[in-house]
Write an enzyme that holds these catalytic residues in place. Structure first.
Site, PDB file in Angstrom:
ATOM      1  N   ASP A  13      65.493  43.933  12.648  1.00 29.89           N
ATOM      2  CA  ASP A  13      65.278  45.345  12.306  1.00 29.89           C
ATOM      3  C   ASP A  13      65.201  45.591  10.808  1.00 29.89           C
ATOM      4  O   ASP A  13      65.606  46.644  10.307  1.00 29.89           O
ATOM      5  CB  ASP A  13      66.384  46.237  12.922  1.00 29.89           C
ATOM      6  CG  ASP A  13      66.449  46.076  14.426  1.00 29.89           C
ATOM      7  OD1 ASP A  13      65.381  45.914  15.042  1.00 29.89           O
ATOM      8  OD2 ASP A  13      67.567  46.101  14.978  1.00 29.89           O
ATOM      9  N   LYS A  16      60.154  44.730   9.669  1.00 33.67           N
ATOM     10  CA  LYS A  16      59.047  43.762   9.732  1.00 33.67           C
ATOM     11  C   LYS A  16      57.754  44.444  10.195  1.00 33.67           C
ATOM     12  O   LYS A  16      56.685  44.203   9.642  1.00 33.67           O
ATOM     13  CB  LYS A  16      59.395  42.606  10.699  1.00 33.67           C
ATOM     14  CG  LYS A  16      60.608  41.800  10.260  1.00 33.67           C
ATOM     15  CD  LYS A  16      60.977  40.738  11.288  1.00 33.67           C
ATOM     16  CE  LYS A  16      61.506  41.286  12.594  1.00 33.67           C
ATOM     17  NZ  LYS A  16      62.799  41.997  12.504  1.00 33.67           N
ATOM     18  N   GLY A  40      61.686  45.083  18.709  1.00 29.20           N
ATOM     19  CA  GLY A  40      61.232  46.475  18.676  1.00 29.20           C
ATOM     20  C   GLY A  40      60.782  46.778  17.268  1.00 29.20           C
ATOM     21  O   GLY A  40      61.587  46.796  16.345  1.00 29.20           O
ATOM     22  N   HIS A  41      59.476  46.940  17.088  1.00 26.17           N
ATOM     23  CA  HIS A  41      58.917  47.135  15.752  1.00 26.17           C
ATOM     24  C   HIS A  41      58.300  48.526  15.657  1.00 26.17           C
ATOM     25  O   HIS A  41      57.441  48.879  16.459  1.00 26.17           O
ATOM     26  CB  HIS A  41      57.869  46.052  15.463  1.00 26.17           C
ATOM     27  CG  HIS A  41      58.422  44.655  15.561  1.00 26.17           C
ATOM     28  ND1 HIS A  41      57.641  43.540  15.696  1.00 26.17           N
ATOM     29  CD2 HIS A  41      59.704  44.203  15.539  1.00 26.17           C
ATOM     30  CE1 HIS A  41      58.419  42.461  15.759  1.00 26.17           C
ATOM     31  NE2 HIS A  41      59.673  42.846  15.673  1.00 26.17           N
ATOM     32  N   THR A  42      58.752  49.293  14.688  1.00 29.81           N
ATOM     33  CA  THR A  42      58.268  50.672  14.548  1.00 29.81           C
ATOM     34  C   THR A  42      57.287  50.769  13.392  1.00 29.81           C
ATOM     35  O   THR A  42      57.564  50.286  12.298  1.00 29.81           O
ATOM     36  CB  THR A  42      59.469  51.621  14.264  1.00 29.81           C
ATOM     37  OG1 THR A  42      60.497  51.297  15.187  1.00 29.81           O
ATOM     38  CG2 THR A  42      59.075  53.076  14.401  1.00 29.81           C
ATOM     39  N   GLN A 223      62.924  39.349  15.499  1.00 29.38           N
ATOM     40  CA  GLN A 223      64.354  39.139  15.252  1.00 29.38           C
ATOM     41  C   GLN A 223      64.598  38.831  13.760  1.00 29.38           C
ATOM     42  O   GLN A 223      63.811  39.263  12.930  1.00 29.38           O
ATOM     43  CB  GLN A 223      64.934  38.019  16.132  1.00 29.38           C
ATOM     44  CG  GLN A 223      65.112  38.406  17.601  1.00 29.38           C
ATOM     45  CD  GLN A 223      63.830  38.371  18.404  1.00 29.38           C
ATOM     46  OE1 GLN A 223      63.133  37.375  18.429  1.00 29.38           O
ATOM     47  NE2 GLN A 223      63.521  39.460  19.079  1.00 29.38           N
ATOM     48  N   ARG A 301      70.748  51.397  20.887  1.00 27.48           N
ATOM     49  CA  ARG A 301      72.157  51.221  20.508  1.00 27.48           C
ATOM     50  C   ARG A 301      72.328  51.507  19.015  1.00 27.48           C
ATOM     51  O   ARG A 301      71.424  51.259  18.213  1.00 27.48           O
ATOM     52  CB  ARG A 301      72.604  49.776  20.776  1.00 27.48           C
ATOM     53  CG  ARG A 301      72.861  49.490  22.232  1.00 27.48           C
ATOM     54  CD  ARG A 301      73.231  48.039  22.428  1.00 27.48           C
ATOM     55  NE  ARG A 301      72.110  47.152  22.159  1.00 27.48           N
ATOM     56  CZ  ARG A 301      72.210  45.828  22.089  1.00 27.48           C
ATOM     57  NH1 ARG A 301      73.384  45.245  22.244  1.00 27.48           N
ATOM     58  NH2 ARG A 301      71.141  45.079  21.866  1.00 27.48           N
ATOM     59  N   LYS A 329      63.686  49.945   2.881  1.00 22.50           N
ATOM     60  CA  LYS A 329      64.672  51.027   3.045  1.00 22.50           C
ATOM     61  C   LYS A 329      65.513  51.268   1.797  1.00 22.50           C
ATOM     62  O   LYS A 329      66.676  51.655   1.882  1.00 22.50           O
ATOM     63  CB  LYS A 329      65.555  50.763   4.284  1.00 22.50           C
ATOM     64  CG  LYS A 329      64.708  50.601   5.554  1.00 22.50           C
ATOM     65  CD  LYS A 329      65.495  50.546   6.825  1.00 22.50           C
ATOM     66  CE  LYS A 329      65.664  51.908   7.447  1.00 22.50           C
ATOM     67  NZ  LYS A 329      65.991  51.878   8.881  1.00 22.50           N
ATOM     68  N   SER A 411      59.772  48.689  -0.118  1.00 23.32           N
ATOM     69  CA  SER A 411      59.402  49.771   0.784  1.00 23.32           C
ATOM     70  C   SER A 411      60.325  50.958   0.552  1.00 23.32           C
ATOM     71  O   SER A 411      61.549  50.809   0.494  1.00 23.32           O
ATOM     72  CB  SER A 411      59.500  49.278   2.227  1.00 23.32           C
ATOM     73  OG  SER A 411      59.348  50.362   3.113  1.00 23.32           O
TER      74      SER A 411
HETATM   75  P1  GDP Z   1      61.673  45.564  12.716  1.00 25.29           P
HETATM   76  O1  GDP Z   1      62.268  45.223  14.035  1.00 25.29           O
HETATM   77  O2  GDP Z   1      62.039  44.596  11.651  1.00 25.29           O
HETATM   78  O3  GDP Z   1      60.191  45.796  12.788  1.00 25.29           O
HETATM   79  O4  GDP Z   1      62.325  46.943  12.277  1.00 25.29           O
HETATM   80  P2  GDP Z   1      62.532  48.237  13.195  1.00 25.29           P
HETATM   81  O5  GDP Z   1      61.218  48.897  13.357  1.00 25.29           O
HETATM   82  O6  GDP Z   1      63.305  47.914  14.418  1.00 25.29           O
HETATM   83  O7  GDP Z   1      63.524  49.079  12.286  1.00 25.29           O
HETATM   84  C1  GDP Z   1      63.180  49.477  11.006  1.00 25.29           C
HETATM   85  C2  GDP Z   1      63.228  51.004  10.948  1.00 25.29           C
HETATM   86  O8  GDP Z   1      63.209  51.418   9.603  1.00 25.29           O
HETATM   87  C3  GDP Z   1      62.019  51.675  11.611  1.00 25.29           C
HETATM   88  O9  GDP Z   1      62.427  52.874  12.186  1.00 25.29           O
HETATM   89  C4  GDP Z   1      61.082  51.918  10.443  1.00 25.29           C
HETATM   90  O10 GDP Z   1      60.216  53.037  10.654  1.00 25.29           O
HETATM   91  C5  GDP Z   1      62.063  52.218   9.345  1.00 25.29           C
HETATM   92  N1  GDP Z   1      61.626  51.837   7.999  1.00 25.29           N
HETATM   93  C6  GDP Z   1      60.906  50.766   7.598  1.00 25.29           C
HETATM   94  N2  GDP Z   1      60.793  50.729   6.247  1.00 25.29           N
HETATM   95  C7  GDP Z   1      61.471  51.820   5.796  1.00 25.29           C
HETATM   96  C8  GDP Z   1      61.746  52.337   4.480  1.00 25.29           C
HETATM   97  O11 GDP Z   1      61.369  51.777   3.466  1.00 25.29           O
HETATM   98  N3  GDP Z   1      62.497  53.479   4.415  1.00 25.29           N
HETATM   99  C9  GDP Z   1      62.966  54.119   5.520  1.00 25.29           C
HETATM  100  N4  GDP Z   1      63.690  55.208   5.367  1.00 25.29           N
HETATM  101  N5  GDP Z   1      62.726  53.651   6.762  1.00 25.29           N
HETATM  102  C10 GDP Z   1      61.999  52.517   6.897  1.00 25.29           C
HETATM  103  P1  IMO Z   2      63.522  42.855  16.047  1.00 33.42           P
HETATM  104  O1  IMO Z   2      62.281  42.007  16.197  1.00 33.42           O
HETATM  105  C1  IMO Z   2      67.859  43.182  16.226  1.00 33.42           C
HETATM  106  C2  IMO Z   2      69.917  40.696  19.178  1.00 33.42           C
HETATM  107  C3  IMO Z   2      70.601  41.440  20.318  1.00 33.42           C
HETATM  108  C4  IMO Z   2      71.764  40.511  20.590  1.00 33.42           C
HETATM  109  C5  IMO Z   2      71.145  39.127  20.371  1.00 33.42           C
HETATM  110  C6  IMO Z   2      70.715  38.442  21.651  1.00 33.42           C
HETATM  111  O2  IMO Z   2      63.330  44.280  16.430  1.00 33.42           O
HETATM  112  O3  IMO Z   2      64.127  42.660  14.709  1.00 33.42           O
HETATM  113  P2  IMO Z   2      68.640  38.765  23.280  1.00 33.42           P
HETATM  114  O4  IMO Z   2      68.223  39.951  24.112  1.00 33.42           O
HETATM  115  O5  IMO Z   2      67.611  38.315  22.308  1.00 33.42           O
HETATM  116  O6  IMO Z   2      69.172  37.641  24.107  1.00 33.42           O
HETATM  117  O7  IMO Z   2      69.911  39.312  22.435  1.00 33.42           O
HETATM  118  O8  IMO Z   2      70.030  39.322  19.521  1.00 33.42           O
HETATM  119  N1  IMO Z   2      68.487  41.005  19.007  1.00 33.42           N
HETATM  120  C7  IMO Z   2      68.004  41.787  18.032  1.00 33.42           C
HETATM  121  N2  IMO Z   2      68.645  42.506  17.083  1.00 33.42           N
HETATM  122  N3  IMO Z   2      66.505  43.161  16.260  1.00 33.42           N
HETATM  123  C8  IMO Z   2      65.854  42.420  17.187  1.00 33.42           C
HETATM  124  O9  IMO Z   2      64.516  42.253  17.172  1.00 33.42           O
HETATM  125  C9  IMO Z   2      66.608  41.722  18.158  1.00 33.42           C
HETATM  126  N4  IMO Z   2      66.292  40.940  19.211  1.00 33.42           N
HETATM  127  C10 IMO Z   2      67.453  40.489  19.709  1.00 33.42           C
HETATM  128  O10 IMO Z   2      71.010  42.728  19.925  1.00 33.42           O
HETATM  129  O11 IMO Z   2      72.751  40.690  19.604  1.00 33.42           O
HETATM  130 MG    MG Z   3      63.451  46.083  15.525  1.00 34.45          MG
END
Ligand code: GDP
Ligand code: IMO
Ligand code: MG
Length: 426
Positions: A13, A16, A40-42, A223, A301, A329, A411
């Site tokens: 998270d 990416k 989960g990529h936003t 991850q 979560r 962030k 970013s």
């Molecule tokens: P990923 O799993 O690595 O792709 O990251 P996620 O999408 O799960 O979580 C990153 C969150 O931070 C998302 O809700 C993005 O929209 C948000 N985000 C990404 N870059 C920035 C930033 O520079 N500033 C802020 N405030 N939010 C960001």
């Molecule tokens: P992105 O790509 C954050 C964590 C789970 C748990 C552990 C094992 O969005 O960064 P699993 O379901 O893979 O067997 O869970 O890994 N986990 C993540 N935490 N971002 C993720 O993906 C994750 N994918 C798995 O919360 O601790």
């Molecule tokens: Mg994510």
């Protein structure tokens, strides 16, 4: 360079998805090489928000999108995801999406096994996403999984499903769970094959031929490095290799040079259980969670939050062979009076500069911090380095020094364009 690999350097998270979307403007192909729909990529483009779990983030820019064999693929989840992005105007068809024919499938009952395994762990629960990712990788390594290419021959498929059921049913019986039915699993696979088979492709050929034609390939990690099955905070990890080296076995790419960009949050978060030396179980942790909207994309979560840990990022820099960092962030820290960075660990009287592998030593870690003054002004949406407050620059320079890795991307907002580019990885 013609290839860029994106990896998360912390516990996932890191942002990416945002950076992959932003960088993919320059890419010809975007390729996933591990993980599954635990990711989960936003991605935010103006007021449109896309949440992707299996589709490579390049799909938003209509780039050739590839799911490599290192991924474990839930075809039912993919079908739903494709339907949801289609509603937002993104066309997905076999001219744009390619899935490796040797990809392991996540079967519906893997989610039940995932839940069962978690409940049996008691207080040592991992806190998985319960998407069946671990059980899928277990069956892959156990050489009994169903792969995408197995859907092509119905006779063989039935035999494979039968032996899979015979393997798993004794355990279901032991725990008084509903037994698996070969017929049901076989029928649902035959049904989904009508949808998924159209995307099946010898991806290893596509990747290597694209390389030969000097196409620009962006490998999208899911991850984070600290969730790597070998080098992460075992056993509180995911079940795949998340480090950059996985691009080879996870896609069939032959040896090649590539630029590795480590996506790194300006602080630290983690979802699920496991060690987290710089965790803040106080009002500052709450503040980071609120300001950064730190709720899981997949499971919603609450993410645990803490200070930036330079010891960990330096370690994952080495493990991934990072060329540089993309810090995300930064804006989340805008209002803080003081900001801390962990620069070392104390274990009893010893000071160490790496994260030890054994759980006992990990439990004894006391972080050593340096403290920097906050900049207390808005950096939201800043696109140029010279527009950043001096104290924010100092914070970033300190991260560079302590992690021993230069920063090339910053970013400052979730939006695609809220990004500072200091040096292009492509
Ligand atoms: P990923 O799993 O690595 O792709 O990251 P996620 O999408 O799960 O979580 C990153 C969150 O931070 C998302 O809700 C993005 O929209 C948000 N985000 C990404 N870059 C920035 C930033 O520079 N500033 C802020 N405030 N939010 C960001
Ligand atoms: P992105 O790509 C954050 C964590 C789970 C748990 C552990 C094992 O969005 O960064 P699993 O379901 O893979 O067997 O869970 O890994 N986990 C993540 N935490 N971002 C993720 O993906 C994750 N994918 C798995 O919360 O601790
Ligand atoms: Mg994510």
């Amino acid at each position: 360079m013609s290839n860029v690999t994106i990896v998360g350097t912390q516990w996932g998270d890191e942002g990416k998805g945002k950076i992959v979307d932003w960088l993919s403007e320059k890419a010809d192909l975007v390729v996933r090489f591990q993980g599954g729909n635990n990711a989960g990529h936003t991605i935010q483009i103006k007021d449109k928000i896309y949440k992707l779990s299996l589709l490579p983030s390049g799909i938003v820019r209509k780039k050739i999108s590839v799911i490599g064999n290192g991924v474990v693929l839930d075809p039912w989840a993919l079908k739903e995801e494709i339907a949801s992005v289609k509603k937002k105007g993104i066309k997905v068809d076999p001219k744009i999406l390619y899935i490796a024919e040797n990809t392991t499938l996540v079967l519906p009952f893997y989610k039940d096994i995932d839940s069962l395994n978690e409940s049996l762990r008691g207080k040592n629960i991992i806190g998985t996403t319960k998407r069946g990712i671990g059980p899928a990788y277990e069956d892959k390594v156990g050489r009994r999984c169903i792969r995408l290419c197995d859907l092509k021959n119905k006779k063989k498929l039935r035999i494979k499903v039968q032996s899979l059921v015979e393997y798993h049913n004794p355990r279901f019986k032991y725990h008084n769970k509903k037994l698996l039915s070969t017929k049901d699993i076989y029928n649902s696979l035959v049904k989904i094959s009508n949808f998924i088979n159209q995307y099946s492709y010898p991806v290893w050929k596509l990747i290597n031929e694209s390389m030969k034609k000097n196409k620009k390939i962006l490998f999208e990690g899911a991850q984070g490095s600290l969730l790597d099955i070998d080098f992460g905070t075992h056993p509180f990890v995911t079940s795949s290799n998340t480090l950059s080296g996985q691009i080879y076995s996870g896609t069939g790419l032959g040896n090649s040079s590539n630029y590795v960009l480590g996506i790194t949050k300006a602080y630290t978060t983690r979802v699920g259980s496991g060690p987290f030396p710089t965790e803040l179980k106080n009002s500052i942790g709450e503040f980071l969670g609120k300001q950064g909207n730190e709720f899981g994309t997949v499971t919603n979560r609450k993410r645990r939050c803490g200070w930036f840990d330079a010891v960990l990022v330096n370690q994952t820099k080495i493990l991934n062979g990072l060329n540089s960092l993309a810090i995300t962030k930064l804006d989340v820290l805008d209002k803080l009076e003081n900001i801390k960075i962990c620069s070392g660990y104390r274990i009893n009287k010893k000071i160490i500069n790496y994260f030890p592998a054994d759980e006992h030593s990990q439990s004894l870690i006391k972080p050593i911090y340096i403290s920097l003054p906050g900049w207390k002004s808005s950096t939201v949406g800043i696109k140029r380095w010279d527009k950043l407050p001096a104290k924010a620059k100092k914070y970033l320079k300190t991260i560079e020094k302590l992690t021993n890795c230069k920063i090339t991307v910053i970013s400052t907002s979730p939006e695609r364009n809220g990004t500072i580019l200091l040096e292009s990885p492509f």
